[in-house]
Structure formats: C-alpha cells, structure tokens
Design a protein around this motif. Structure first.
Motif, PDB file in Angstrom:
ATOM      1  N   ASP A   1      35.054  64.536  75.332  1.00 32.69           N
ATOM      2  CA  ASP A   1      36.076  64.185  76.310  1.00 32.69           C
ATOM      3  C   ASP A   1      35.571  63.101  77.260  1.00 32.69           C
ATOM      4  OD1 ASP A   1      38.073  65.994  75.443  1.00 32.69           O
ATOM      5  OD2 ASP A   1      37.009  67.640  76.397  1.00 32.69           O
ATOM      6  N   ALA A   2      34.288  63.191  77.619  1.00 33.53           N
ATOM      7  CA  ALA A   2      33.723  62.188  78.523  1.00 33.53           C
ATOM      8  C   ALA A   2      33.756  60.799  77.889  1.00 33.53           C
ATOM      9  CB  ALA A   2      32.288  62.571  78.891  1.00 33.53           C
ATOM     10  N   LEU A   3      33.457  60.725  76.593  1.00 31.23           N
ATOM     11  CA  LEU A   3      33.484  59.441  75.891  1.00 31.23           C
ATOM     12  C   LEU A   3      34.896  58.871  75.869  1.00 31.23           C
ATOM     13  CD1 LEU A   3      32.052  57.343  73.974  1.00 31.23           C
ATOM     14  CD2 LEU A   3      32.854  58.760  72.098  1.00 31.23           C
ATOM     15  N   LEU A   4      35.888  59.727  75.587  1.00 28.21           N
ATOM     16  CA  LEU A   4      37.259  59.232  75.469  1.00 28.21           C
ATOM     17  C   LEU A   4      37.812  58.784  76.813  1.00 28.21           C
ATOM     18  CD1 LEU A   4      38.848  61.727  72.903  1.00 28.21           C
ATOM     19  CD2 LEU A   4      37.533  59.644  72.522  1.00 28.21           C
ATOM     20  N   GLN A   5      37.332  59.356  77.892  1.00 25.18           N
ATOM     21  CA  GLN A   5      37.807  58.952  79.212  1.00 25.18           C
ATOM     22  C   GLN A   5      37.423  57.510  79.537  1.00 25.18           C
ATOM     23  OE1 GLN A   5      36.218  61.926  81.830  1.00 25.18           O
ATOM     24  NE2 GLN A   5      37.754  63.460  81.290  1.00 25.18           N
ATOM     25  N   ARG A   6      36.311  57.054  78.987  1.00 30.48           N
ATOM     26  CA  ARG A   6      35.880  55.681  79.289  1.00 30.48           C
ATOM     27  C   ARG A   6      35.976  54.753  78.081  1.00 30.48           C
ATOM     28  NH1 ARG A   6      30.956  58.632  78.756  1.00 30.48           N
ATOM     29  NH2 ARG A   6      29.501  57.665  77.291  1.00 30.48           N
ATOM     30  N   LEU A   7      36.636  55.230  77.028  1.00 33.33           N
ATOM     31  CA  LEU A   7      36.739  54.461  75.790  1.00 33.33           C
ATOM     32  C   LEU A   7      37.691  53.278  75.960  1.00 33.33           C
ATOM     33  CD1 LEU A   7      36.029  54.376  72.710  1.00 33.33           C
ATOM     34  CD2 LEU A   7      38.123  55.698  72.345  1.00 33.33           C
ATOM     35  N   SER A   8      37.287  52.140  75.476  1.00 33.69           N
ATOM     36  CA  SER A   8      38.141  50.954  75.452  1.00 33.69           C
ATOM     37  C   SER A   8      38.141  50.415  74.032  1.00 33.69           C
ATOM     38  CB  SER A   8      37.612  49.903  76.437  1.00 33.69           C
ATOM     39  OG  SER A   8      38.382  48.726  76.360  1.00 33.69           O
ATOM     40  N   ALA A   9      39.257  50.583  73.351  1.00 30.00           N
ATOM     41  CA  ALA A   9      39.339  50.156  71.952  1.00 30.00           C
ATOM     42  C   ALA A   9      40.760  49.739  71.636  1.00 30.00           C
ATOM     43  CB  ALA A   9      38.897  51.286  71.025  1.00 30.00           C
ATOM     44  N   ARG A  10      40.902  48.905  70.632  1.00 26.08           N
ATOM     45  CA  ARG A  10      42.225  48.454  70.230  1.00 26.08           C
ATOM     46  C   ARG A  10      43.008  49.589  69.579  1.00 26.08           C
ATOM     47  NH1 ARG A  10      40.853  42.670  67.251  1.00 26.08           N
ATOM     48  NH2 ARG A  10      39.945  41.618  69.077  1.00 26.08           N
ATOM     49  N   ALA A  11      44.312  49.582  69.776  1.00 21.28           N
ATOM     50  CA  ALA A  11      45.163  50.569  69.119  1.00 21.28           C
ATOM     51  C   ALA A  11      45.001  50.444  67.610  1.00 21.28           C
ATOM     52  CB  ALA A  11      46.619  50.351  69.519  1.00 21.28           C
TER      53      ALA A  11
ATOM     54  N   ARG B   1      48.936  54.671  74.173  1.00 18.24           N
ATOM     55  CA  ARG B   1      49.138  55.612  75.275  1.00 18.24           C
ATOM     56  C   ARG B   1      48.362  56.909  75.098  1.00 18.24           C
ATOM     57  NH1 ARG B   1      55.688  55.158  76.417  1.00 18.24           N
ATOM     58  NH2 ARG B   1      55.727  52.913  76.874  1.00 18.24           N
ATOM     59  N   SER B   2      48.112  57.302  73.883  1.00 15.71           N
ATOM     60  CA  SER B   2      47.367  58.537  73.628  1.00 15.71           C
ATOM     61  C   SER B   2      46.543  58.366  72.361  1.00 15.71           C
ATOM     62  CB  SER B   2      48.322  59.732  73.486  1.00 15.71           C
ATOM     63  OG  SER B   2      49.164  59.557  72.362  1.00 15.71           O
ATOM     64  N   HIS B   3      45.595  59.269  72.182  1.00 17.15           N
ATOM     65  CA  HIS B   3      44.731  59.233  71.009  1.00 17.15           C
ATOM     66  C   HIS B   3      45.020  60.461  70.152  1.00 17.15           C
ATOM     67  CE1 HIS B   3      42.968  56.139  73.321  1.00 17.15           C
ATOM     68  NE2 HIS B   3      42.171  56.900  74.062  1.00 17.15           N
ATOM     69  N   THR B   4      44.994  60.299  68.833  1.00 14.36           N
ATOM     70  CA  THR B   4      45.381  61.366  67.919  1.00 14.36           C
ATOM     71  C   THR B   4      44.183  61.840  67.111  1.00 14.36           C
ATOM     72  OG1 THR B   4      47.581  60.383  67.689  1.00 14.36           O
ATOM     73  CG2 THR B   4      46.932  62.009  66.025  1.00 14.36           C
ATOM     74  N   PHE B   5      43.957  63.148  67.099  1.00 16.83           N
ATOM     75  CA  PHE B   5      42.913  63.748  66.263  1.00 16.83           C
ATOM     76  C   PHE B   5      43.479  63.954  64.854  1.00 16.83           C
ATOM     77  CE2 PHE B   5      41.804  65.445  70.551  1.00 16.83           C
ATOM     78  CZ  PHE B   5      40.554  64.858  70.657  1.00 16.83           C
ATOM     79  N   LEU B   6      42.655  63.725  63.853  1.00 14.97           N
ATOM     80  CA  LEU B   6      43.092  63.956  62.493  1.00 14.97           C
ATOM     81  C   LEU B   6      41.912  64.306  61.600  1.00 14.97           C
ATOM     82  CD1 LEU B   6      43.596  60.648  60.582  1.00 14.97           C
ATOM     83  CD2 LEU B   6      43.077  60.587  62.999  1.00 14.97           C
TER      84      LEU B   6
END
Length: 423
Positions: free
Chosen positions: A29-39, A58-63
């Motif tokens: 969760d800590a990584l995703l809070q500061r993640l900057s990546a292209r959609a 707007r959101s990230h999807t787990f798969l």
C-alpha cells in the motif's frame, strides 16, 4: 527505463516512475500511495507470482495473470484502495493454487453465477472473521434470506430484494435486524470492491427513511448485588469444576467463552498474568493473575498438559442452569461481567481501567484513549484486586451467616474474606 532504474526506484525516498513495460516490484500500500506510472502499466508482484496490478487513471486494479493448461488466464480481483494489497494477495493465492493444479477457477472465462452463500467464505477469510461468527452468518442467510442466499448477487439490486429487506426489518426483532443489516451491508461493500459491482444495501435506504426498528437495547441484568449471598451459597453446592468456573468468571470479568477456553499455556505463573488469545473483539487480551484467580487456576491445572483447557470437561452452556437448580437466583453468565463493571464504577475506577479489564475498545471519536492512553495488565492489578475484594465481601454475607458469626452487612467489612473462602 531499464530494470536497474526500476529497482532503484523502490527506495523509500524515491517515487517509482514506470513505463508501460511490465515491471516486477514488491507491491504494498505504501508503494502504491507514491506510485507514478502511466495508465495501462501492469506491475507484477515479486512476492506472489501471477499476482499483478494494472495502473489506471483514477484507480488501480488487482488481477491474476497466469496460464491454465497452456492457455492464458486473466481474472480481476478488486480495486485499490478499496481492497488493500494484503487482502488482494490473500484472495489471489487460492485462485493461483487452482490454476497451477490445472483447474480453471470458478468465475473465470464464462462466469459462473456468484451467490451470497458462495461469497460468504471468501468474505469471511478476507476479513479474518472467526468461525463461530461465520456459522451465525450462515444461519442468518439460511433462515431469513433463504430465497436470496442461492440467487445471483445481481438479484440484490432488484425491487424484490428491497421489498424482502423491508418486510424483514418490519417483522423481526431489533437485535436480529441489526445482525442482518450489518451482514448484508458488509457483503455488498465486499462484492462491490472485489467483484467490481455497484450494489446498494436496501437497509441504507430504509434507515434514511426511518423504517428500521430502534437499536436493540442491552438485556437488563437479572442478578443484582443483593442476590450475591444466595448466588454464592448455591455455587458452593456445585461440583468443584463448575464452581471454579463460575467463581473465575465472576472475579475476572471474562466472557463465558473466554473463561471456558483458557488453556494451561495461557497462564504465565512467573509474571502473574493470564492471557486470552481468542476474544470476541479478535484483539488478544491479558489480565493480572490475582491471588484468588491463581488459586482456582492452580487447582484446575493439576495434571494437565500445556495445550489442555482447564475447563475442558464442562459445558458453559448449562452451568448457569445447574447453579439455579442448586438454589441460585435466576441469572445469565454475562451478569457476572456486568456486576464486576458496576462495582468497579462505584469504586471510582476510571473508564480506561474498566475498559482494560473488560477488553472493550474506546469509541472512534475518543482520540485520547484510542491513540494516547495505554494501560497494561499490571496497571489494573490493584483496581481488579479491589473490585474482587468487594464482590467477595458481598458474597460472604451468606458464608458468615452459615458459620453462626451473626454478622450484619455493615460488620462483614471486618471479616477475613479469603479465610471464609477456603474449603
């Protein structure tokens, strides 16, 4: 960006900037809070192979992204932050286990109908719900939502389900309505987060319209302090096992299941602490081991192994009934816990002390006691001993009378309580 640059981006002070090329990182969760990546970027988890995250605007999807019998397999798990990384990883593990055994998981490909009954085990596992609570929820679905438990969860959005919930709320008691409302509301949130649905709980609309019954009131205490002498006399007539259980429950303030499940290994004789690892709140509990509690537990632990329960050959369900047949006033086991709290309040012990003894949580708005005040088992040793002394004094009114001391309630303050409790 090459791989070395990506890995260097995992440091705590660096914001990971990823290209659309698939990368491998330790998801958190800590990584995703500061993640900057292209959609559209897909990140694979270093911990669990086949567990991935697709970055969105707007959101990230787990798969889950793997193969089954040589064919590619993709399955959406949920969206972050509605589902945490750890929760999504836990959900992905059994799915990947099936894939690696050559089985295509249910819900993949052409979807198999998802039902409330089928979703309940996964919901319970993700939330860490105790098995006893799971059985209760299964009973609620089976008894009060029979028609809908095996129906597709998409049926929960139909007017028929809303009408059923309204009839349920209007015809059942407040306590059962609260449980049903909480279960349906929680499962709707889970289905929305994990299965990317947009369901609404009918109970939310009923509450907004004022169509739900008032909150269930706590059951009134049956056993009063004036009844303690008669209660104590009846308890002394019981077999030693049942007598010890009732006395320990009275003096500790533990819930009936917590007392019944005490194992020898939970007793720290040297530190004089009693540990309760499994509790109603799922938060491990500990109490100071007072002299009277130690006396009972030492007697019960004789000849037992560390993993043995000290009250293993006794049914907590029937012990109150046994005491009443022996002459005790009518009471519930929870009354013993309430009496301890009442005496503690009367003696002037603070809320933090009583909450610590009873293993209650402070309200969410109570920032002081939730985040700042910390009370240990040793901190409540003297208050608990004081409460126990008063409870024993009140019970000993009967013991003094039976030994022909002709003591009145006012004079029992000078009686040696522990001496009279020796058998």
């Amino acid at each position: 960006m090459d791989k070395t640059a990506i890995f260097r981006g995992c440091s705590q002070n660096f914001v990971p900037v990823l290209s659309t090329k698939m990368s491998i990182l330790t998801l958190s969760d800590a990584l995703l809070q500061r993640l900057s990546a292209r959609a559209g970027t897909v990140i694979r988890d270093r911990i669990l192979s086949g567990f991935c995250l697709r970055v969105g605007r707007r959101s990230h999807t787990f798969l889950v992204a793997t193969s089954v019998a040589g064919k590619q397999f993709r399955m959406t798990i949920g969206r972050w932050p509605l589902v945490s990384v750890e929760e999504a990883r836990e959900i992905a593990m059994p799915i990947l286990r099936l894939c690696r055994s050559g089985q295509r998981p249910v819900g993949a490909g052409r979807p198999v109908r998802l039902t409330l009954k089928a979703a309940l085990p996964a919901y319970a596992a993700a939330k860490g719900i105790k098995q006893s609570s799971v059985r209760r929820y299964e009973s609620i679905l089976r008894t009060h939502f029979t028609e809908w438990a095996d129906a597709s969860v998409t049926e929960l959005a139909t007017p028929g389900f809303h009408e059923h919930c309204q009839k349920f709320a209007a015809s059942k008691g407040a306590a059962i309505v609260e449980v049903g409302r909480g279960l349906i509301g929680s499962m709707v949130k889970y289905l929305n987060a994990v299965h990317d649905m947009a369901l609404e709980s009918p109970f939310d609309k009923l509450a907004a319209a004022g169509l739900l019954p008032d909150r269930a009131q706590p059951r009134a205490r049956k056993l009063q302090e004036k009844d303690l002498p008669a209660w104590y006399q009846a308890v002394q007539k019981l077999p030693e096992l049942q007598r010890d259980y009732l006395m320990l429950t009275m003096l500790s303030g533990l819930r009936r299941g917590e007392s019944a499940d005490i194992r020898v290994r939970d007793i720290e004789w040297g530190a004089r602490v009693l540990y309760i690892p499994e509790t109603k709140t799922s938060v491990p509990h500990s109490l100071p081991l007072t002299a009277r509690m130690a006396e009972i537990l030492e007697r019960r632990a004789i000849g037992l192994h560390a993993s043995d329960k000290v009250f293993s050959k006794m049914s907590a369900e029937h012990v109150a009934e046994m005491a009443q047949r022996a002459g005790a006033p009518k009471f519930m086991l929870h009354d013993l816990r309430k009496l301890l709290a009442t005496v503690g309040e009367r003696q002037g012990h603070g809320d933090a002390v009583l909450r610590r003894i009873l293993n209650h949580k402070a309200k969410r708005a109570d920032t002081l006691h939730r985040h700042y005040v910390s009370v240990s088992a040793d901190d409540v040793r003297l208050p608990l001993e004081s409460i126990q002394k008063e409870l024993l004094r009140q019970m000993m009114c009967a013991a003094v009378a039976t030994t022909n001391h002709q003591a009145t309630l006012s004079s029992t303050e000078n009686v040696d309580v522990e001496a009279h409790l020796e058998r």
